[in-house]
Design an enzyme around this catalytic site. Structure first.
Site, PDB file in Angstrom:
ATOM      1  CG  LEU A 126      -2.193   0.870   1.163  1.00 19.59           C
ATOM      2  CD1 LEU A 126      -3.063   0.139  -0.078  1.00 19.59           C
ATOM      3  CD2 LEU A 126      -2.861   1.013   2.386  1.00 19.59           C
ATOM      4  N   GLY A 127       1.735   1.521  -1.076  1.00 16.44           N
ATOM      5  CA  GLY A 127       2.566   2.752  -1.165  1.00 16.44           C
ATOM      6  C   GLY A 127       1.585   3.670  -1.768  1.00 16.44           C
ATOM      7  NE  ARG A 128       5.220   7.631  -4.050  1.00 11.30           N
ATOM      8  CZ  ARG A 128       6.547   8.116  -3.765  1.00 11.30           C
ATOM      9  NH1 ARG A 128       6.763   9.175  -2.972  1.00 11.30           N
ATOM     10  NH2 ARG A 128       7.470   7.019  -3.978  1.00 11.30           N
ATOM     11  CB  ILE A 129       1.167   2.804  -7.344  1.00 12.51           C
ATOM     12  CG1 ILE A 129       2.105   3.750  -8.004  1.00 12.51           C
ATOM     13  CG2 ILE A 129       0.319   1.807  -8.177  1.00 12.51           C
ATOM     14  CD1 ILE A 129       3.170   2.811  -8.880  1.00 12.51           C
ATOM     15  CB  SER A 148       2.024  -2.674   3.393  1.00 11.42           C
ATOM     16  OG  SER A 148       1.543  -2.201   4.307  1.00 11.42           O
ATOM     17  NE  ARG A 149       9.250  -3.465   3.783  1.00 14.00           N
ATOM     18  CZ  ARG A 149      10.033  -2.355   4.041  1.00 14.00           C
ATOM     19  NH1 ARG A 149      10.589  -2.098   5.046  1.00 14.00           N
ATOM     20  NH2 ARG A 149      10.037  -1.340   3.376  1.00 14.00           N
ATOM     21  NE  ARG A 206      10.080  -3.152 -11.820  1.00 16.42           N
ATOM     22  CZ  ARG A 206       9.424  -2.234 -12.502  1.00 16.42           C
ATOM     23  NH1 ARG A 206       8.082  -2.204 -12.883  1.00 16.42           N
ATOM     24  NH2 ARG A 206      10.032  -0.931 -12.540  1.00 16.42           N
ATOM     25  CG  ASP A 230       1.415  -3.409 -17.485  1.00 14.25           C
ATOM     26  OD1 ASP A 230       1.349  -3.467 -18.611  1.00 14.25           O
ATOM     27  OD2 ASP A 230       2.184  -2.531 -16.860  1.00 14.25           O
ATOM     28  CD  GLU A 235       8.036  -6.840 -18.224  1.00 13.08           C
ATOM     29  OE1 GLU A 235       8.661  -5.550 -18.654  1.00 13.08           O
ATOM     30  OE2 GLU A 235       7.516  -6.831 -17.268  1.00 13.08           O
ATOM     31  CG  HIS A 253       6.380  -2.902 -18.068  1.00 18.37           C
ATOM     32  ND1 HIS A 253       7.321  -3.486 -17.515  1.00 18.37           N
ATOM     33  CD2 HIS A 253       5.853  -1.882 -17.270  1.00 18.37           C
ATOM     34  CE1 HIS A 253       7.709  -2.786 -16.352  1.00 18.37           C
ATOM     35  NE2 HIS A 253       6.964  -1.776 -16.260  1.00 18.37           N
TER      36      HIS A 253
HETATM   37  O1  LIG Z   1       8.052   3.274 -13.243  1.00 19.89           O
HETATM   38  C1  LIG Z   1       8.259   2.042 -13.508  1.00 19.89           C
HETATM   39  O2  LIG Z   1       8.990   1.388 -12.637  1.00 19.89           O
HETATM   40  C2  LIG Z   1       7.697   1.368 -14.481  1.00 19.89           C
HETATM   41  O3  LIG Z   1       7.698   0.096 -14.388  1.00 19.89           O
HETATM   42  C3  LIG Z   1       6.860   2.112 -15.309  1.00 19.89           C
HETATM   43  O4  LIG Z   1       5.443   1.408 -15.837  1.00 19.89           O
END
Ligand SMILES: O=C(O)C(=O)CO
Length: 291
Positions: A126-129, A148-149, A206, A230, A235, A253
């Site tokens: 639960l960071g910014r994103i 989250s940690r 990731r 994504d 990749e 991605h």
């Molecule tokens: O900003 C990043 O780390 C990304 O993977 C962009 O999509």
């Protein structure tokens, strides 16, 4: 100067490596240890992207090299895509699109999908994103929980102690945790089994965070309902079984890949370089010595 476009990058590094003070790198490639060692005068590594697990930040800092990334400017677009991907995989929108194009609609109605509104969604990291994803999901009457940690102060969501507990408590899991050694394989076979045959996985973080062979097996065996991805372990290579599955939404991605956001990221990269060249400090250094 673009190192990867030079006919002989190693020769350039031998001849001019000592003159380089700032290296700009994508989040995908970072500045590996060998490159760092070939740049003895390096003062700053400026990443295009929020992820920076491809650069050993602790090692860089030990050498007095500061490191920045591009936080905040991409949060909205990544969160938009995560929610879009969740709806896509649960409502099977991409699969339905393929169905219409292939002429299936004239032979039989498309199979029923899974409802999104009102479901329980776990946000892993639960960071910014993650917080931006959770805020958006509130608009769908979704019950959000997170793992989250550390507890995140001031959020109305239930915190679960482990990824496994989160998966057990949710209908879908959205992965937004940072990549790197600390989160490798966090979404394991056991986590996928806890999500279960009605459960959906979304990964905009990731590929390394998900045990990809375990995911492939879970999809093939119907042990999870579907996944929207994504990001991948290697990749741009996507496992054949995922390419062949109608239960999986595959994206190249692109979470931050809008004109507006990529322009803002590029602008922030340039402002970091400028600040370092003029004042010797970075504008958006990555947090903490051991982040
Ligand atoms: O900003 C990043 O780390 C990304 O993977 C962009 O999509």
């Amino acid at each position: 100067m673009r190192l990867h476009e030079l006919p002989d990058p190693q020769r350039f590094l031998r001849d001019h490596g000592g003159e380089v003070t700032v290296a700009v790198a994508s989040a995908r490639f970072g500045v590996g240890n060998a490159l760092m060692d070939a740049l003895p005068g390096l003062g700053a590594i400026v990443h295009f992207g929020v992820g920076h697990e491809t650069t050993d930040v602790v090692r860089a800092r030990a050498r007095g090299i500061d490191v920045s990334n591009t936080p905040d400017v991409l949060t909205d677009c990544v969160a938009d895509l995560a929610v879009g991907a969740l709806i896509d995989v649960m409502r099977r929108m991409s699969a339905a699109d393929r169905y219409v194009r292939a002429g299936g609609w004239s032979t039989a109605p498309f199979p029923l999908a899974a409802r999104v509104s009102g479901k329980r969604v776990g946000v892993l990291g639960l960071g910014r994103i993650g917080r931006a994803v959770a805020r958006r999901l509130e608009g769908f009457g979704v019950e959000v929980a997170y793992c989250s940690r550390l507890p995140v102060p001031g959020v109305p969501y239930r915190r679960l102690p482990t990824a496994l507990a989160l998966a057990e408590a949710c209908d879908a899991l959205v992965v937004t945790v940072a990549g790197g050694a600390g989160t490798e394989g966090l979404v394991s076979a056991a986590v996928l089994d806890a999500l279960g045959p009605e459960g959906h996985l979304v990964n905009v973080a990731r590929g390394s965070v998900v045990d990809e062979p375990a995911l492939v097996a879970a999809v093939e065996e119907g042990r999870i309902a579907g996944a929207a991805l994504d990001v991948f372990a290697d990749e741009p290579n996507v496992p054949r079984a995922l390419l062949d599955s109608d239960r999986v939404v595959l994206l190249p991605h692109i979470a931050s890949a809008t004109r507006e956001t990529r322009e803002a990221m590029a602008d922030l990269v340039l402002r970091n370089v400028e600040r370092f060249m003029t004042e010797g400090v970075l504008l958006t250094p990555v947090p903490g010595p051991t982040h």
